[in-house]
Design a protein around this motif. Structure first.
Motif, PDB file in Angstrom:
ATOM      1  N   ASN A  11      -3.123  -6.258   7.415  1.00  0.00           N
ATOM      2  CA  ASN A  11      -2.506  -5.273   6.542  1.00  0.00           C
ATOM      3  C   ASN A  11      -3.430  -4.118   6.194  1.00  0.00           C
ATOM      4  OD1 ASN A  11       0.376  -5.841   5.580  1.00  0.00           O
ATOM      5  ND2 ASN A  11      -0.572  -7.845   5.809  1.00  0.00           N
ATOM      6  N   CYS A  12      -4.724  -4.347   6.201  1.00  0.00           N
ATOM      7  CA  CYS A  12      -5.659  -3.233   6.004  1.00  0.00           C
ATOM      8  C   CYS A  12      -5.536  -2.237   7.157  1.00  0.00           C
ATOM      9  CB  CYS A  12      -7.091  -3.753   5.887  1.00  0.00           C
ATOM     10  SG  CYS A  12      -7.435  -4.608   4.343  1.00  0.00           S
ATOM     11  N   MET A  14      -2.901  -1.954   9.203  1.00  0.00           N
ATOM     12  CA  MET A  14      -1.557  -1.402   9.184  1.00  0.00           C
ATOM     13  C   MET A  14      -1.425  -0.280   8.151  1.00  0.00           C
ATOM     14  SD  MET A  14       2.014  -3.061   7.910  1.00  0.00           S
ATOM     15  CE  MET A  14       1.401  -2.956   6.246  1.00  0.00           C
ATOM     16  N   THR A  15      -1.923  -0.530   6.971  1.00  0.00           N
ATOM     17  CA  THR A  15      -1.811   0.467   5.900  1.00  0.00           C
ATOM     18  C   THR A  15      -2.541   1.747   6.281  1.00  0.00           C
ATOM     19  OG1 THR A  15      -1.579  -1.269   4.242  1.00  0.00           O
ATOM     20  CG2 THR A  15      -2.275   0.905   3.453  1.00  0.00           C
ATOM     21  N   TYR A  16      -3.728   1.605   6.837  1.00  0.00           N
ATOM     22  CA  TYR A  16      -4.460   2.808   7.248  1.00  0.00           C
ATOM     23  C   TYR A  16      -3.748   3.519   8.395  1.00  0.00           C
ATOM     24  CZ  TYR A  16      -8.112   6.088   8.237  1.00  0.00           C
ATOM     25  OH  TYR A  16      -8.798   7.266   8.424  1.00  0.00           O
ATOM     26  N   ALA A  17      -3.227   2.770   9.356  1.00  0.00           N
ATOM     27  CA  ALA A  17      -2.525   3.382  10.489  1.00  0.00           C
ATOM     28  C   ALA A  17      -1.301   4.158  10.021  1.00  0.00           C
ATOM     29  CB  ALA A  17      -2.111   2.311  11.500  1.00  0.00           C
ATOM     30  N   TRP A  18      -0.595   3.619   9.043  1.00  0.00           N
ATOM     31  CA  TRP A  18       0.636   4.259   8.581  1.00  0.00           C
ATOM     32  C   TRP A  18       0.385   5.387   7.583  1.00  0.00           C
ATOM     33  CZ3 TRP A  18       5.018   0.225   7.425  1.00  0.00           C
ATOM     34  CH2 TRP A  18       5.348  -0.448   8.594  1.00  0.00           C
ATOM     35  N   TYR A  19      -0.574   5.197   6.685  1.00  0.00           N
ATOM     36  CA  TYR A  19      -0.721   6.128   5.568  1.00  0.00           C
ATOM     37  C   TYR A  19      -2.049   6.862   5.517  1.00  0.00           C
ATOM     38  CZ  TYR A  19       3.297   3.464   3.984  1.00  0.00           C
ATOM     39  OH  TYR A  19       4.517   2.860   3.913  1.00  0.00           O
ATOM     40  N   GLY A  20      -3.009   6.496   6.338  1.00  0.00           N
ATOM     41  CA  GLY A  20      -4.328   7.117   6.294  1.00  0.00           C
ATOM     42  C   GLY A  20      -4.304   8.609   6.550  1.00  0.00           C
ATOM     43  N   HIS A  21      -3.371   9.060   7.376  1.00  0.00           N
ATOM     44  CA  HIS A  21      -3.302  10.491   7.691  1.00  0.00           C
ATOM     45  C   HIS A  21      -2.814  11.328   6.511  1.00  0.00           C
ATOM     46  CE1 HIS A  21       0.846   9.220   8.371  1.00  0.00           C
ATOM     47  NE2 HIS A  21       1.169  10.465   8.144  1.00  0.00           N
ATOM     48  N   LEU A  22      -2.251  10.695   5.479  1.00  0.00           N
ATOM     49  CA  LEU A  22      -1.760  11.455   4.326  1.00  0.00           C
ATOM     50  C   LEU A  22      -2.889  12.074   3.519  1.00  0.00           C
ATOM     51  CD1 LEU A  22       1.064   9.082   3.065  1.00  0.00           C
ATOM     52  CD2 LEU A  22       1.297  11.145   4.466  1.00  0.00           C
ATOM     53  N   SER A  77       0.025  -5.611  -1.946  1.00  0.00           N
ATOM     54  CA  SER A  77      -1.259  -5.618  -2.655  1.00  0.00           C
ATOM     55  C   SER A  77      -2.267  -4.687  -1.998  1.00  0.00           C
ATOM     56  CB  SER A  77      -1.827  -7.034  -2.710  1.00  0.00           C
ATOM     57  OG  SER A  77      -0.936  -7.888  -3.387  1.00  0.00           O
ATOM     58  N   VAL A  78      -2.346  -4.752  -0.660  1.00  0.00           N
ATOM     59  CA  VAL A  78      -3.262  -3.872   0.072  1.00  0.00           C
ATOM     60  C   VAL A  78      -2.850  -2.421  -0.131  1.00  0.00           C
ATOM     61  CG1 VAL A  78      -3.994  -3.160   2.390  1.00  0.00           C
ATOM     62  CG2 VAL A  78      -4.006  -5.574   1.766  1.00  0.00           C
ATOM     63  N   PHE A  79      -1.543  -2.144  -0.044  1.00  0.00           N
ATOM     64  CA  PHE A  79      -1.089  -0.770  -0.239  1.00  0.00           C
ATOM     65  C   PHE A  79      -1.373  -0.288  -1.657  1.00  0.00           C
ATOM     66  CE2 PHE A  79       1.872   2.491  -1.494  1.00  0.00           C
ATOM     67  CZ  PHE A  79       1.619   3.443  -0.532  1.00  0.00           C
ATOM     68  N   PHE A  80      -1.183  -1.152  -2.643  1.00  0.00           N
ATOM     69  CA  PHE A  80      -1.446  -0.796  -4.035  1.00  0.00           C
ATOM     70  C   PHE A  80      -2.888  -0.318  -4.203  1.00  0.00           C
ATOM     71  CE2 PHE A  80      -3.079  -2.218  -8.190  1.00  0.00           C
ATOM     72  CZ  PHE A  80      -2.265  -1.482  -9.029  1.00  0.00           C
ATOM     73  N   GLN A  90      -1.376   8.007  -8.849  1.00  0.00           N
ATOM     74  CA  GLN A  90      -1.354   7.556 -10.236  1.00  0.00           C
ATOM     75  C   GLN A  90      -0.594   6.238 -10.348  1.00  0.00           C
ATOM     76  OE1 GLN A  90      -2.813   8.995 -12.987  1.00  0.00           O
ATOM     77  NE2 GLN A  90      -3.798  10.304 -11.475  1.00  0.00           N
ATOM     78  N   PHE A  91      -1.106   5.324 -11.183  1.00  0.00           N
ATOM     79  CA  PHE A  91      -0.409   4.068 -11.439  1.00  0.00           C
ATOM     80  C   PHE A  91       0.637   4.310 -12.513  1.00  0.00           C
ATOM     81  CE2 PHE A  91       0.117   0.062 -13.704  1.00  0.00           C
ATOM     82  CZ  PHE A  91       0.523  -0.733 -12.661  1.00  0.00           C
ATOM     83  N   ARG A  92       1.800   3.703 -12.349  1.00  0.00           N
ATOM     84  CA  ARG A  92       2.884   3.837 -13.329  1.00  0.00           C
ATOM     85  C   ARG A  92       3.318   2.451 -13.792  1.00  0.00           C
ATOM     86  NH1 ARG A  92       6.102   8.447 -10.046  1.00  0.00           N
ATOM     87  NH2 ARG A  92       4.520  10.052 -10.336  1.00  0.00           N
ATOM     88  N   TRP A  93       3.796   2.375 -15.008  1.00  0.00           N
ATOM     89  CA  TRP A  93       4.184   1.096 -15.601  1.00  0.00           C
ATOM     90  C   TRP A  93       5.282   0.409 -14.803  1.00  0.00           C
ATOM     91  CZ3 TRP A  93       9.092  -0.034 -17.067  1.00  0.00           C
ATOM     92  CH2 TRP A  93       9.964   1.039 -17.227  1.00  0.00           C
ATOM     93  N   ASN A  94       6.212   1.172 -14.231  1.00  0.00           N
ATOM     94  CA  ASN A  94       7.311   0.553 -13.497  1.00  0.00           C
ATOM     95  C   ASN A  94       6.824  -0.124 -12.208  1.00  0.00           C
ATOM     96  OD1 ASN A  94       6.873   3.297 -12.755  1.00  0.00           O
ATOM     97  ND2 ASN A  94       8.816   3.327 -11.648  1.00  0.00           N
ATOM     98  N   TYR A  95       5.687   0.303 -11.666  1.00  0.00           N
ATOM     99  CA  TYR A  95       5.105  -0.394 -10.512  1.00  0.00           C
ATOM    100  C   TYR A  95       4.704  -1.810 -10.921  1.00  0.00           C
ATOM    101  CZ  TYR A  95       4.556   4.352  -8.563  1.00  0.00           C
ATOM    102  OH  TYR A  95       4.755   5.622  -8.109  1.00  0.00           O
ATOM    103  N   LEU A  96       4.108  -1.933 -12.092  1.00  0.00           N
ATOM    104  CA  LEU A  96       3.707  -3.240 -12.598  1.00  0.00           C
ATOM    105  C   LEU A  96       4.923  -4.146 -12.780  1.00  0.00           C
ATOM    106  CD1 LEU A  96       1.512  -5.140 -13.649  1.00  0.00           C
ATOM    107  CD2 LEU A  96       1.820  -4.098 -15.899  1.00  0.00           C
ATOM    108  N   VAL A  97       5.986  -3.620 -13.354  1.00  0.00           N
ATOM    109  CA  VAL A  97       7.212  -4.406 -13.546  1.00  0.00           C
ATOM    110  C   VAL A  97       7.760  -4.871 -12.195  1.00  0.00           C
ATOM    111  CG1 VAL A  97       9.608  -4.317 -14.364  1.00  0.00           C
ATOM    112  CG2 VAL A  97       7.776  -3.283 -15.731  1.00  0.00           C
TER     113      VAL A  97
END
Length: 115
Positions: A11-12, A14-22, A77-80, A90-97
């Motif tokens: 997943n490390c 995968m996450t970088y492959a998908w979102y690292g370019h952002l 978890s890895v993406f978080f 930014q972390f938001r409260w609804n992510y925690l919920v």
């Protein structure tokens, strides 16, 4: 434990492959180049994912449903961590919920069934 470690590594990548370019401005990069770079990184995702799901997970007694649930929790978890640390989101409260509800789903997935 091998299953969990391989899924984390997978997943490390995968996450970088998908979102690292952002993190960078890739608007001038040809799309095919971006795709090929992501595929090259994603290859290593499969190096860890295939043994985790197809060999280790079964040997360690996980059902396919349990493996998928474990994989999704690790993926989130890895993406978080990636989003907060690497992308500076930014972390938001609804992510925690939402995570609390997902953890509840994991709990129910692993309740022993009465066959």
């Amino acid at each position: 434990m091998r299953t969990i470690l391989c899924l984390i590594a997978s997943n490390c990548f995968m996450t970088y492959a998908w979102y690292g370019h952002l993190k960078k401005d890739t608007t001038n990069m040809p799309l095919i180049k971006l795709i090929l770079i992501s595929w090259a990184i994603a290859f290593f995702e499969y190096v860890f994912m295939v043994p985790a799901n197809n060999r280790f997970g079964k040997q360690e007694g996980f059902s396919p449903f349990q493996l998928k649930t474990i994989q999704e929790i690790i993926s989130l978890s890895v993406f978080f961590i990636f989003a907060l640390v690497f992308l500076k989101e930014q972390f938001r409260w609804n992510y925690l919920v939402a995570f609390v509800f997902i953890i509840g789903a994991v709990y129910f997935m692993f309740i022993p069934s009465s066959k």
